[in-house]
Motif scaffolding. Structure first.
Motif, PDB file in Angstrom:
ATOM      1  N   SER A   1     -10.326   4.401  -3.392  1.00 43.89           N
ATOM      2  CA  SER A   1      -9.478   3.531  -4.204  1.00 43.89           C
ATOM      3  C   SER A   1      -8.546   2.703  -3.316  1.00 43.89           C
ATOM      4  O   SER A   1      -8.354   1.503  -3.544  1.00 43.89           O
ATOM      5  N   GLU A   2      -7.970   3.318  -2.307  1.00 45.52           N
ATOM      6  CA  GLU A   2      -7.083   2.594  -1.389  1.00 45.52           C
ATOM      7  C   GLU A   2      -7.862   1.582  -0.547  1.00 45.52           C
ATOM      8  O   GLU A   2      -7.366   0.486  -0.272  1.00 45.52           O
TER       9      GLU A   2
ATOM     10  N   LEU B   1       0.870  -1.173   0.000  1.00 40.80           N
ATOM     11  CA  LEU B   1       0.000   0.000   0.000  1.00 40.80           C
ATOM     12  C   LEU B   1       0.907   1.223   0.000  1.00 40.80           C
ATOM     13  O   LEU B   1       1.881   1.276   0.762  1.00 40.80           O
TER      14      LEU B   1
ATOM     15  N   ALA C   1       1.429  -6.320  -6.515  1.00 40.98           N
ATOM     16  CA  ALA C   1       1.284  -4.869  -6.373  1.00 40.98           C
ATOM     17  C   ALA C   1       2.304  -4.138  -7.248  1.00 40.98           C
ATOM     18  O   ALA C   1       1.971  -3.129  -7.879  1.00 40.98           O
TER      19      ALA C   1
ATOM     20  N   TRP D   1      -8.372  -1.377  -2.720  1.00 46.45           N
ATOM     21  CA  TRP D   1      -7.134  -2.147  -2.817  1.00 46.45           C
ATOM     22  C   TRP D   1      -6.942  -2.986  -1.554  1.00 46.45           C
ATOM     23  O   TRP D   1      -6.559  -4.146  -1.618  1.00 46.45           O
TER      24      TRP D   1
END
Length: 123
Positions: free
Chosen positions: A43-44, A27, A68, A47
């Motif tokens: 969006s994070e 991340l 990733a 994810w």
């Protein structure tokens, strides 16, 4: 924008898990508020949900990191990413079949025990 606590609650992770994934590079480092609190976008969050999915299907953190990196590299890595997801999907399907087989065995054993219980009760 979500604080780390809100993000953790939304995804079903602990705050420590989110920090761990950030340290491992799964991340991107979070944006910060004026109070220096981590802030996460939708969006994070999405994810993180996907990371959780991959972890729950048994993918190792190192493999998620590689995935990733491919995502960050752009569309040139799409064929590789598709293969990784297909392989993980197949692994999950195999696990499901194994669980189904285990369930059948447990059901058979319960059926036998219930039958034995009925026989003992009428004898």
């Amino acid at each position: 924008m979500y604080t780390i606590g809100q993000a953790a609650q939304k995804v079903g992770f602990s705050i420590g898990a989110i920090r761990f994934y950030e340290r491992k590079g799964l991340l991107e480092p979070a944006a910060r508020s004026e109070q220096n609190n981590r802030l996460y976008t939708d969006s994070e969050i999405n994810w993180l949900v996907f990371i959780k999915c991959l972890r729950e299907t048994g993918m190792r953190v190192e493999d998620i990191k590689q995935f990733a990196n491919m995502v960050m590299a752009g569309t040139a890595t799409l064929p590789e990413r598709i293969k990784i997801i297909q392989d993980q999907k197949q692994k999950l399907l195999d696990d499901i079949e194994g669980k189904k087989s285990q369930l059948v065995q447990l059901e058979r054993k319960l059926e036998r025990y219930y039958n034995d219980l009925v026989c003992v009760g009428t004898g």
